[in-house]
Design a protein around this motif. Sequence first.
Motif, PDB file in Angstrom:
ATOM      1  N   GLU A 182       0.450   2.213 -11.975  1.00  0.00           N
ATOM      2  CA  GLU A 182       0.211   2.140 -10.529  1.00  0.00           C
ATOM      3  C   GLU A 182      -0.105   3.528  -9.983  1.00  0.00           C
ATOM      4  O   GLU A 182       0.772   4.362  -9.786  1.00  0.00           O
ATOM      5  CB  GLU A 182       1.411   1.548  -9.795  1.00  0.00           C
ATOM      6  N   THR A 183      -1.389   3.762  -9.766  1.00  0.00           N
ATOM      7  CA  THR A 183      -1.894   5.003  -9.166  1.00  0.00           C
ATOM      8  C   THR A 183      -2.971   4.583  -8.164  1.00  0.00           C
ATOM      9  O   THR A 183      -2.988   3.448  -7.707  1.00  0.00           O
ATOM     10  CB  THR A 183      -2.497   5.926 -10.246  1.00  0.00           C
ATOM     11  N   ASP A 184      -3.918   5.482  -7.872  1.00  0.00           N
ATOM     12  CA  ASP A 184      -5.057   5.131  -7.019  1.00  0.00           C
ATOM     13  C   ASP A 184      -6.134   4.370  -7.792  1.00  0.00           C
ATOM     14  O   ASP A 184      -7.193   4.058  -7.235  1.00  0.00           O
ATOM     15  CB  ASP A 184      -5.683   6.390  -6.415  1.00  0.00           C
ATOM     16  N   SER A 186      -6.659   1.273  -8.941  1.00  0.00           N
ATOM     17  CA  SER A 186      -7.174  -0.001  -8.409  1.00  0.00           C
ATOM     18  C   SER A 186      -7.793   0.173  -7.026  1.00  0.00           C
ATOM     19  O   SER A 186      -8.731  -0.543  -6.657  1.00  0.00           O
ATOM     20  CB  SER A 186      -6.056  -1.054  -8.371  1.00  0.00           C
ATOM     21  N   LEU A 187      -7.292   1.126  -6.264  1.00  0.00           N
ATOM     22  CA  LEU A 187      -7.877   1.392  -4.949  1.00  0.00           C
ATOM     23  C   LEU A 187      -9.317   1.879  -5.094  1.00  0.00           C
ATOM     24  O   LEU A 187     -10.205   1.481  -4.326  1.00  0.00           O
ATOM     25  CB  LEU A 187      -7.029   2.434  -4.214  1.00  0.00           C
ATOM     26  N   GLY A 192     -11.531   0.994  -1.996  1.00  0.00           N
ATOM     27  CA  GLY A 192     -10.649   1.257  -0.873  1.00  0.00           C
ATOM     28  C   GLY A 192      -9.948   0.044  -0.295  1.00  0.00           C
ATOM     29  O   GLY A 192      -9.249   0.164   0.722  1.00  0.00           O
ATOM     30  N   ASP A 193     -10.087  -1.115  -0.907  1.00  0.00           N
ATOM     31  CA  ASP A 193      -9.435  -2.331  -0.421  1.00  0.00           C
ATOM     32  C   ASP A 193      -7.968  -2.323  -0.871  1.00  0.00           C
ATOM     33  O   ASP A 193      -7.647  -2.730  -1.992  1.00  0.00           O
ATOM     34  CB  ASP A 193     -10.162  -3.561  -0.971  1.00  0.00           C
ATOM     35  N   GLN A 194      -7.075  -1.871   0.011  1.00  0.00           N
ATOM     36  CA  GLN A 194      -5.671  -1.693  -0.349  1.00  0.00           C
ATOM     37  C   GLN A 194      -4.999  -3.027  -0.683  1.00  0.00           C
ATOM     38  O   GLN A 194      -4.205  -3.115  -1.633  1.00  0.00           O
ATOM     39  CB  GLN A 194      -4.914  -1.017   0.803  1.00  0.00           C
ATOM     40  N   GLU A 195      -5.294  -4.068   0.075  1.00  0.00           N
ATOM     41  CA  GLU A 195      -4.664  -5.370  -0.161  1.00  0.00           C
ATOM     42  C   GLU A 195      -5.014  -5.896  -1.556  1.00  0.00           C
ATOM     43  O   GLU A 195      -4.143  -6.391  -2.286  1.00  0.00           O
ATOM     44  CB  GLU A 195      -5.103  -6.369   0.914  1.00  0.00           C
ATOM     45  N   ARG A 196      -6.266  -5.765  -1.926  1.00  0.00           N
ATOM     46  CA  ARG A 196      -6.696  -6.237  -3.246  1.00  0.00           C
ATOM     47  C   ARG A 196      -6.080  -5.376  -4.358  1.00  0.00           C
ATOM     48  O   ARG A 196      -5.683  -5.889  -5.402  1.00  0.00           O
ATOM     49  CB  ARG A 196      -8.220  -6.218  -3.331  1.00  0.00           C
ATOM     50  N   ALA A 197      -5.993  -4.080  -4.115  1.00  0.00           N
ATOM     51  CA  ALA A 197      -5.390  -3.176  -5.096  1.00  0.00           C
ATOM     52  C   ALA A 197      -3.916  -3.503  -5.308  1.00  0.00           C
ATOM     53  O   ALA A 197      -3.415  -3.493  -6.439  1.00  0.00           O
ATOM     54  CB  ALA A 197      -5.559  -1.727  -4.638  1.00  0.00           C
ATOM     55  N   ASP A 198      -3.208  -3.808  -4.234  1.00  0.00           N
ATOM     56  CA  ASP A 198      -1.780  -4.117  -4.340  1.00  0.00           C
ATOM     57  C   ASP A 198      -1.525  -5.358  -5.182  1.00  0.00           C
ATOM     58  O   ASP A 198      -0.505  -5.456  -5.881  1.00  0.00           O
ATOM     59  CB  ASP A 198      -1.171  -4.304  -2.945  1.00  0.00           C
TER      60      ASP A 198
END
Length: 248
Positions: A182-184, A186-187, A192-198
Amino acid sequence: MTISPNASIAVVTGASSGIGEATARTLAGQGFHVVLGARRRDRLEKIAEDIDGTALELDVTDQDSVDAFAAVLPRVDVLVNNAGGAKGLAPIVDTDLDDWRWMWETNVLGTLRVTKALLPKLIESGDGLVVTVTSTAAISIYDNGSGYTSAKHAQAALHRTLRGELLGKPVRFTEILPGAVETDFSLVRFHGDQERADKVYEGITPLVAADIAEIIGFAASRPSHVNLDQIVVRPRDQADSSRFHRRT
């Protein structure tokens, strides 16, 4: 750049955040003078100040940037090829060619440029170490991830080929193959889609950057006759690139 003539120098690319930042801090704690390379100079300088290292702007996709970076280094004992990343998650028929170009330029050609530029100094050190952070995507594929998995397979092939081509030279090669960290990452992949990255890490306990940095530090601390060729590391909740145990 002011570095003690007796200092061992570790270069970390992609050092402005995530695994790169954690690795820079770990190697500094082991006594290396760390040279941090990345495009975000302001972020680099803050980290370099914290660890008494050196921040140098570096764009691994730009040969002139790589050449300028290499030219100012008095010596190199450890190189950590960490710069890389993914963009997009789409089936091949819908994939964005610009995403593929970015992934291949950053992961594959970026690693080639930096390693080629610094290999003479690594060999001259008498006990050089090249650590390349690939991914479990370098040993498996998954649906919708062909751009990233192909780039990581190619990056790994580059690194593993050097292991054989430089056999007998005073330089070691270690490949680290992380699973879900868990880093940047997936963001960036999802623009930059934070919801999708989470959602990537939802229901699991992923690895964190410090987990990988510890392993890199361990490899760097081995005696010169020990070569840790490949280290695959995944969270307990992950079996392979597409199989996870997710708690609800």
